[in-house]
Design a protein around this motif. Structure first.
Motif, mmCIF file in Angstrom:
data_model
loop_
_atom_site.group_PDB
_atom_site.id
_atom_site.type_symbol
_atom_site.label_atom_id
_atom_site.label_comp_id
_atom_site.label_asym_id
_atom_site.label_seq_id
_atom_site.Cartn_x
_atom_site.Cartn_y
_atom_site.Cartn_z
ATOM 1 N N SER A 257 7.878 -52.987 48.572
ATOM 2 C CA SER A 257 9.270 -53.256 48.218
ATOM 3 C C SER A 257 9.862 -52.024 47.555
ATOM 4 O O SER A 257 9.521 -51.692 46.429
ATOM 5 C CB SER A 257 9.361 -54.452 47.262
ATOM 6 N N VAL A 258 10.749 -51.352 48.277
ATOM 7 C CA VAL A 258 11.349 -50.120 47.746
ATOM 8 C C VAL A 258 12.065 -50.406 46.437
ATOM 9 O O VAL A 258 11.912 -49.684 45.451
ATOM 10 C CB VAL A 258 12.358 -49.522 48.747
ATOM 11 N N GLU A 259 12.849 -51.500 46.413
ATOM 12 C CA GLU A 259 13.658 -51.778 45.234
ATOM 13 C C GLU A 259 12.780 -52.075 44.026
ATOM 14 O O GLU A 259 13.016 -51.563 42.937
ATOM 15 C CB GLU A 259 14.592 -52.971 45.474
ATOM 16 N N ALA A 260 11.779 -52.931 44.231
ATOM 17 C CA ALA A 260 10.909 -53.292 43.113
ATOM 18 C C ALA A 260 10.189 -52.048 42.595
ATOM 19 O O ALA A 260 10.048 -51.862 41.387
ATOM 20 C CB ALA A 260 9.899 -54.354 43.541
ATOM 21 N N ALA A 261 9.765 -51.179 43.499
ATOM 22 C CA ALA A 261 9.069 -49.969 43.071
ATOM 23 C C ALA A 261 10.016 -49.072 42.274
ATOM 24 O O ALA A 261 9.662 -48.567 41.215
ATOM 25 C CB ALA A 261 8.523 -49.227 44.290
ATOM 26 N N HIS A 262 11.234 -48.914 42.783
ATOM 27 C CA HIS A 262 12.223 -48.075 42.105
ATOM 28 C C HIS A 262 12.480 -48.589 40.688
ATOM 29 O O HIS A 262 12.481 -47.833 39.720
ATOM 30 C CB HIS A 262 13.518 -48.084 42.929
ATOM 31 N N LEU A 263 12.680 -49.906 40.570
ATOM 32 C CA LEU A 263 12.966 -50.484 39.257
ATOM 33 C C LEU A 263 11.738 -50.514 38.356
ATOM 34 O O LEU A 263 11.841 -50.801 37.181
ATOM 35 C CB LEU A 263 13.545 -51.902 39.406
#
Lengths: 376, 509
Positions: A257-263
């Motif tokens: 999950s790109v978003e979860a990793a970013h956050l």
């Protein structure tokens, strides 16, 4: 009972292993025993090195949710670079380092466009595939460039002396046993499900036997081929990167999950760029092995290599959706692909069959994956 | 009158088993024409499983017992067949195509056409009259992706009703709606009821249950434990039946000390990313102190989430204003920087933004802290497992093991994993965005306790929530947002629901 659940858990790897064994048995039969001769197996492993080396980098790129279609052309271009530099009289080390520099520069640009400029990797590397094929044809003017005599040729056709090969195998077995047992001990300590003592023992026994058998077969011919040793060393390194480093963990998180990793504080762009740079190193190694093996750089070398690499990953259980895939799986996939190539050539089947059969194996492998996920 | 009490949907002794679990165990349930029947129960009680049986998602043969629609036993093989008999489901997760217009979505898959050519006039006219009929103020040509979640929900309901459904199942329909939107929604349910539609309402919000339901059935551990008329019982009774015990106090009273300011945000202004001249946030200032819980209330789209995302460095685009952490002026350009400096964000969308669903419990917990879990660049697997094991024990995370995939955990336990992952980073400031959305009462109380304990340990907490009781129950101070501005600030003692609602609707333009 435990054996059954264990088998169910790793059924994906097992089906691949069984498929491989089945393929080998069929070819053994079709070729009247020529397939499993030491000489042919040695050849087979040597032939799979280029695809295998590229597949390892491809796994990480695919896991992070991208793809690299340029590797075939880039390998060709780097081979041409290497051969031309040596032809101009530069020392092998200098030529090789310069080639590595070019390889890293190419992957830097492609990675930067993908990660920082948000151009889809498919497009960036499709363009790269065309550009570097064109460049290779342009700089060579369509002519094959012979590789000057040097130690670099060893990466194509040399063998590790029998004694050293046996030594390496012994150390690997020892290393494997120690790490497995340590992992098991820590799993037990933390109450994580792990296999029983007997099963662990059996697993280690089988793997040790495989390594012993492999070494014996190689030694039975001329010894362990140098490019195979390079590939196996890279496997250890890349497996370590994928499972034991923060970078590797972040690759899988980004793919999940790109978003979860970013956050969660993962620098997504750096991870993607890092993957491309690793691929830059691997394309250089692959170019060196390929050029050394055919003792020349050809402007049409490495065609469709990118698709072989992707197919190896996918057959080896890598998901094109990202987040899932292993280095060992990709190598097993590459071995399946190369076994098909090798066996069919050996059986004197016409070349067109190789494409058809490889295509069928690819689609069946993924079909099984999808079907099994539905069943669960 | 005979028609009004006619049973349209009935379930008899439904049993559904998954490997190792009996998800439904002899469930009985029925709905009558023109009735709203609420289904209450903690997550994992079996409500969603039952809905999947009714909708045909779990086909006939995969469960035991009988399913009757309009008095006939039905053997649905798929969702198409249940739709054909007039059953429609609006799921918790919306299933709209963001890139298509409202009308295109409503008629997706059954566009009126002549000789294969879609008659768009028809599509838009029918949609307009349908939306008008339902009292929804939405343009049929609006792109769904541009609508707020509340409006998307309405489109989803309109889509279900466009199929002439006479049995409507609403699965957590209001979990993403603001209070005004909920009022509109409940009004709509009443209208549908008068028209003779039978509604099954699944929600965790008991005030909504009591606002519209005629009957209530409580589920616990895969069984329908009790049914009663809504007018005969109160919230306490229902909660007690849901959890199987009396819940003394949902919100923990924690004796804690509030210290000096930790995070100071001054004059924060954030422009709208695509519409020039509009602002997401305008001149927002606030301070959170050590050990303090600051609640942020407001309607959907009031800028609550944006405050957290902007300070955390997760919003693209320019930002004006200053952010001070322990007196030091900082500019968090990326979440990475914010985390390194001691910020943590539990985001609104747990499944998409909070967790890597395919990954294991332990890998999710360690993700932001991996840098600290290495020795000479090598991950310390041993340490990682130990940490995960400790969190699973301390936070009572219900999971088969630390190597289980988080996607298989219930919402409450997933949220505990998210909290564990941030606790591990030892944050100075904890941002919570809708921390208990879609989480059942039992797990809720535990999450409040964890947050309370973190505040007591000195963490400054900022909590955004749509649920006023939660804001009032947990916060030391409440900030109210409206239209991207701060329109009110109250201490715990002086804040009331009425005051907050008044401030939340104080539009300045």
């Amino acid at each position: 009972m435990e054996l059954v659940t264990k088998l169910k858990q790793s059924w994906r790897t097992l089906t691949m292993v069984f498929a491989l064994i089945l393929i080998w048995i069929i070819f053994q039969y079709v070729t009247d025993g020529a397939f499993l001769e030491s000489r042919n197996l040695s050849n087979l492993f040597r032939q799979m090195t280029v695809t295998g080396v590229l597949a390892m980098g491809m796994v990480l790129i695919i896991v992070s949710g991208h793809i690299d279609l340029s590797v075939g052309s880039v390998v060709c271009f780097l081979g041409v670079t290497l051969a031309m530099l040596m032809q101009k009289g530069y020392a092998p080390v200098a030529s090789l380092l310069a080639t590595l520099g070019v390889g890293l520069l190419i992957s830097l640009v492609q990675g930067w466009l993908t990660a920082y400029q948000k151009v889809p990797a498919f497009i960036v590397t499709l363009a790269g595939m065309m550009i570097f094929r064109g460049l290779s044809m342009g700089v060579t003017a369509g002519v094959t460039i012979p590789l000057e005599d040097s130690w670099i040729k060893a990466f194509g056709s040399a063998y590790v002396p029998v004694a050293i090969g046996t030594g390496i195998a012994a150390v690997s077995v020892l290393f494997m046993i120690v790490t497995r047992l340590r992992r098991r001990a820590s799993a037990l300590q933390h109450g994580v499900a792990t296999s029983s003592g007997l099963l662990t023992f059996l697993g280690l026994l089988i793997l040790s036997a495989l390594i012993a058998g492999f070494t014996y077969t190689m030694n039975n011919y001329e010894g362990l081929p140098v490019p195979v040793l390079v590939m196996l060393a890279l496997m250890v390194i890349f497996n370590f990167i994928a499972t034991k480093t923060v970078f590797g963990r972040h690759v899988y998180a980004v793919g999940g999950s790109v978003e979860a990793a970013h956050l969660s504080g993962v620098n997504v762009r750096k991870i993607v760029l890092g993957n491309f740079l690793l691929m830059g190193v691997l394309t250089t190694v692959a170019a060196m092995i390929l050029t050394a093996r055919v003792e020349s750089a050809q402007p049409d070398a490495g065609q469709l290599l990118e698709l072989d690499a992707v197919a190896s990953c996918v057959i080896g259980g890598t998901s094109l959706m990202g987040g899932k895939g292993t280095i060992a799986g990709a190598l097993l996939g590459a071995l399946v692909m190369e076994s098909l190539n090798n066996g069919m050539s050996l059986a004197n089947m016409e070349a067109f069959w190789q494409y058809i059969v490889k295509g069928l194996v690819l689609v069946v492998a993924v079909w099984l994956d999808v079907a099994s996920q539905k069943a669960r | 009158m005979a028609a009004a009490s006619q049973t349209v949907l009935e379930l008899r002794d439904i049993v559904k088993e998954f490997p190792g679990v009996r998800a439904l165990d002899g469930v009985r349930f029925d709905v009558r024409r023109g009735e709203v029947h609420a289904l209450c129960g903690e997550n994992g009680a079996g409500k969603s499983t039952l809905m999947k049986i009714i909708s045909g998602l779990y086909p006939f043969g995969s469960y035991g017992g009988d399913l009757l629609v309009d008095g006939q036993v039905r053997k649905f093989a798929g969702i198409k067949e249940s739709q054909a008999t007039g059953v429609a489901i609006v799921f918790q997760e919306l299933s709209l195509v963001r890139e298509l217009s409202v009308a295109e979505n409503i008629f997706l898959g059954r566009e009126p056409s002549r000789f294969g050519i879609i008659s768009w006039d028809d599509v838009y006219q029918k949609t307009a009259s349908l939306l008008n009929d339902l009292g929804f103020n939405i343009s049929p040509s609006a792109r769904v992706g541009d609508l707020g979640i509340g409006q998307q929900q309405m489109v989803e309901i309109a889509k279900a009703l466009a199929l002439n459904a006479h049995i409507l199942i609403l699965d957590e329909p209001t979990s993403a709606l603001s209070d005004t939107e909920i009022e509109v929604f409940l009004g709509m349910v009443r209208t549908l009821k008068q028209r003779g539609v039978a509604c099954v309402l699944i929600t965790h919000k008991l005030n909504e249950v009591f606002a519209v339901s005629d009957r209530i059935t409580v589920f616990r551990d895969g069984k329908s434990v009790v049914s009663y008329l809504a007018r005969d019982v109160n919230e306490h009774r229902v909660i007690a039946d849901m959890v199987g015990r009396e819940l003394t106090d949902l919100y923990p009273r924690i004796d804690k000390e509030i210290g000096g300011p930790i995070l100071e945000v001054q004059h924060l202004t954030v422009p709208h990313p695509t519409i020039p001249g509009r602002e997401l946030l305008h001149d927002v200032s606030f301070t959170v102190r050590k050990g303090e819980i600051l609640g942020i209330a407001g309607l959907m789209g009031s800028g609550r989430t944006e405050i957290l995302m902007s300070v955390f460095g997760a919003l693209h685009g320019k930002r004006k204003g200053t952010i001070k952490l322990e007196g030091e002026t900082l500019d968090f350009a990326t979440p990475q920087e914010a985390i390194t400096r001691g910020l943590a964000l539990v985001s609104e969308d747990r499944k998409r933004l909070g967790l890597v669903l395919e990954d294991t419990v332990s890998r999710n917990i360690s993700l932001p802290s991996l840098g600290k879990l290495t020795r000479f660049g090598v991950l310390d697997d041993d340490g990682e497992m130990k940490i995960a094991k400790d969190f699973v024990r301390d936070l009572r995370i219900k999971t088969p093991g630390i190597q289980a995939q988080v996607k298989n955990l219930s919402g409450g336990n997933q949220q505990k994993v998210v909290l564990a992952k941030w606790m591990l980073t030892k944050p100075k400031v904890l941002f919570l965005d809708e921390p208990t959305r879609g989480i059942d009462v039992g797990a809720r109380a535990e999450i409040y306790k964890i947050v309370g304990e973190m505040a007591r340990a000195g963490v400054a907490v900022v909590m955004v929530s749509s649920e006023l009781p939660e804001v009032l129950g947990l916060s030391d101070r409440v900030l109210v947002m409206c239209g991207g501005r701060v329109t009110g600030e109250f201490s715990r003692d002086e804040a009331t629901q009425e005051q907050i609602m008044a401030a939340a609707t104080r539009f300045s333009h």
